[in-house]
Scaffold this motif. Structure first.
Motif, PDB file in Angstrom:
ATOM      1  N   ILE A   1      -5.307   6.447   5.784  1.00 34.56           N
ATOM      2  CA  ILE A   1      -5.026   7.071   4.498  1.00 34.56           C
ATOM      3  C   ILE A   1      -4.702   5.967   3.510  1.00 34.56           C
ATOM      4  O   ILE A   1      -3.803   5.169   3.744  1.00 34.56           O
ATOM      5  CB  ILE A   1      -3.847   8.055   4.597  1.00 34.56           C
ATOM      6  N   VAL A   2      -5.454   5.902   2.417  1.00 31.56           N
ATOM      7  CA  VAL A   2      -5.202   4.912   1.381  1.00 31.56           C
ATOM      8  C   VAL A   2      -4.511   5.603   0.218  1.00 31.56           C
ATOM      9  O   VAL A   2      -5.074   6.505  -0.418  1.00 31.56           O
ATOM     10  CB  VAL A   2      -6.500   4.238   0.914  1.00 31.56           C
ATOM     11  N   GLY A   3      -3.273   5.206  -0.049  1.00 29.11           N
ATOM     12  CA  GLY A   3      -2.447   5.839  -1.074  1.00 29.11           C
ATOM     13  C   GLY A   3      -1.291   6.574  -0.441  1.00 29.11           C
ATOM     14  O   GLY A   3      -1.498   7.476   0.380  1.00 29.11           O
ATOM     15  N   CYS A   4      -0.075   6.184  -0.796  1.00 28.24           N
ATOM     16  CA  CYS A   4       1.106   6.791  -0.179  1.00 28.24           C
ATOM     17  C   CYS A   4       2.001   7.428  -1.235  1.00 28.24           C
ATOM     18  O   CYS A   4       3.221   7.276  -1.206  1.00 28.24           O
ATOM     19  CB  CYS A   4       1.871   5.757   0.638  1.00 28.24           C
ATOM     20  N   GLY A   5       1.385   8.140  -2.154  1.00 30.92           N
ATOM     21  CA  GLY A   5       2.147   8.932  -3.102  1.00 30.92           C
ATOM     22  C   GLY A   5       2.502  10.270  -2.492  1.00 30.92           C
ATOM     23  O   GLY A   5       2.590  10.406  -1.259  1.00 30.92           O
TER      24      GLY A   5
ATOM     25  N   ALA B   1       4.659  -1.758  -1.264  1.00 32.00           N
ATOM     26  CA  ALA B   1       5.403  -1.507  -0.032  1.00 32.00           C
ATOM     27  C   ALA B   1       6.449  -0.418  -0.198  1.00 32.00           C
ATOM     28  O   ALA B   1       6.716   0.356   0.737  1.00 32.00           O
ATOM     29  CB  ALA B   1       6.066  -2.801   0.445  1.00 32.00           C
ATOM     30  N   GLU B   2       7.039  -0.319  -1.395  1.00 30.20           N
ATOM     31  CA  GLU B   2       8.087   0.690  -1.610  1.00 30.20           C
ATOM     32  C   GLU B   2       7.556   2.119  -1.535  1.00 30.20           C
ATOM     33  O   GLU B   2       8.322   3.064  -1.357  1.00 30.20           O
ATOM     34  CB  GLU B   2       8.784   0.468  -2.955  1.00 30.20           C
ATOM     35  N   ALA B   3       6.236   2.278  -1.654  1.00 30.39           N
ATOM     36  CA  ALA B   3       5.660   3.621  -1.573  1.00 30.39           C
ATOM     37  C   ALA B   3       5.847   4.243  -0.198  1.00 30.39           C
ATOM     38  O   ALA B   3       5.888   5.470  -0.057  1.00 30.39           O
ATOM     39  CB  ALA B   3       4.175   3.577  -1.926  1.00 30.39           C
ATOM     40  N   PHE B   4       5.997   3.409   0.834  1.00 27.08           N
ATOM     41  CA  PHE B   4       6.121   3.932   2.194  1.00 27.08           C
ATOM     42  C   PHE B   4       7.423   4.701   2.396  1.00 27.08           C
ATOM     43  O   PHE B   4       7.561   5.437   3.378  1.00 27.08           O
ATOM     44  CB  PHE B   4       5.993   2.804   3.204  1.00 27.08           C
TER      45      PHE B   4
ATOM     46  N   PHE C   1       7.855  10.229  10.131  1.00 22.72           N
ATOM     47  CA  PHE C   1       6.511   9.681  10.287  1.00 22.72           C
ATOM     48  C   PHE C   1       6.482   8.691  11.439  1.00 22.72           C
ATOM     49  O   PHE C   1       7.294   7.770  11.524  1.00 22.72           O
ATOM     50  CB  PHE C   1       6.079   8.988   8.998  1.00 22.72           C
ATOM     51  N   ASN C   2       5.519   8.854  12.363  1.00 23.48           N
ATOM     52  CA  ASN C   2       5.454   7.972  13.535  1.00 23.48           C
ATOM     53  C   ASN C   2       4.163   7.167  13.595  1.00 23.48           C
ATOM     54  O   ASN C   2       3.781   6.676  14.661  1.00 23.48           O
ATOM     55  CB  ASN C   2       5.621   8.780  14.834  1.00 23.48           C
ATOM     56  N   GLY C   3       3.485   7.023  12.442  1.00 23.42           N
ATOM     57  CA  GLY C   3       2.281   6.217  12.388  1.00 23.42           C
ATOM     58  C   GLY C   3       2.583   4.799  11.923  1.00 23.42           C
ATOM     59  O   GLY C   3       3.728   4.341  11.951  1.00 23.42           O
ATOM     60  N   ALA C   4       1.531   4.107  11.450  1.00 17.18           N
ATOM     61  CA  ALA C   4       1.659   2.726  11.000  1.00 17.18           C
ATOM     62  C   ALA C   4       1.499   2.654   9.483  1.00 17.18           C
ATOM     63  O   ALA C   4       0.907   3.541   8.859  1.00 17.18           O
ATOM     64  CB  ALA C   4       0.603   1.854  11.673  1.00 17.18           C
ATOM     65  N   THR C   5       2.041   1.595   8.892  1.00 16.42           N
ATOM     66  CA  THR C   5       1.891   1.344   7.462  1.00 16.42           C
ATOM     67  C   THR C   5       1.403  -0.082   7.258  1.00 16.42           C
ATOM     68  O   THR C   5       1.672  -0.966   8.073  1.00 16.42           O
ATOM     69  CB  THR C   5       3.210   1.544   6.698  1.00 16.42           C
TER      70      THR C   5
END
Length: 219
Positions: A6-10, A34-37, A44-48
């Motif tokens: 997923i590209v975009g963490c809004g 980085a602060e968007a995460f 959430f248990n995925g990766a960033t």
């Protein structure tokens, strides 16, 4: 387990990421900030991964070479388009989905054969449904509908068969045509036509019904 980038963490990207990770999808979220995460929360248990979503090095680190789906949901139509074009043309990702803000670009996206979601309401839910059903059966998007080709799964139906009229009435789908699995005969159905398990079907399905209809699609 599907691999999804997923590209975009809004608001949309973070909601979509949590929905997928809670449904046992292997998810990596990419954002330039980085602060968007922080939008992902503690569940959430995925990766960033911080970086530009259409940068090839970033996408490789995110796992695009083993990726099933890329969803570009940034606030920029141009960025989203670049992401999905890199994903499908360079890396051959089978299912790419772009969020589209400017509805006047819909015709261009259709001509490019891109899967997209336009508008602001229920965007995460629509993309989630598309990912859960899968790309293999997708032919096109048209307004609020998906046009799909798939082998029908009737293992959970009595005698492994169903009338077209019953399927359409109970599940909000329109069967356009089908090909018999046993002999290859093709037909445009009537309401009384019978579909058998494994028949190849072209159908028109509303976006909001994709997830519930998924049980009729062979994986």
């Amino acid at each position: 387990m599907a691999n999804v980038i997923i590209v975009g963490c809004g608001r949309v990207g973070s909601q979509l990421a949590n929905m997928l990770s809670s449904n046992d999808r292997n998810v990596c979220v990419v954002d330039i900030q980085a602060e968007a995460f922080a939008n992902l929360g503690r569940s959430f248990n995925g990766a960033t991964l911080q970086g530009l979503g259409y940068d090839e090095d970033v996408l490789i680190r995110a796992g695009i070479e083993d990726c099933d789906t890329v969803a570009a949901v940034t606030s920029s139509d141009n960025t989203n388009l670049m992401v999905v074009e890199v994903a499908r043309r360079i890396y051959g990702v089978p299912h790419v989905i772009a969020r589209l803000y400017n509805s006047r670009r819909e015709d261009a996206y259709m001509k490019l054969g891109l899967d997209y979601v336009c508008g602001t309401a229920l965007v995460a839910e629509e993309i989630f449904s598309k990912i859960m059903v899968g790309r293999g059966s997708h032919l096109d998007s048209f307004g609020d509908f998906e046009i799909m080709r798939f082998s029908i799964n009737l293992e959970h139906v009595s005698n492994r068969q169903i009338r077209v009229g019953e399927l359409e009435r109970n599940h909000g789908v329109r069967i356009v045509c089908f090909i018999r699995a046993k002999d290859g005969d093709s037909s445009i159905p009537s309401k009384d036509s019978i579909l058998y398990d494994g028949d190849s079907v072209v159908a028109c399905i509303r976006h909001d019904l994709l997830q519930s209809f998924g049980k009729f699609i062979k994986k």
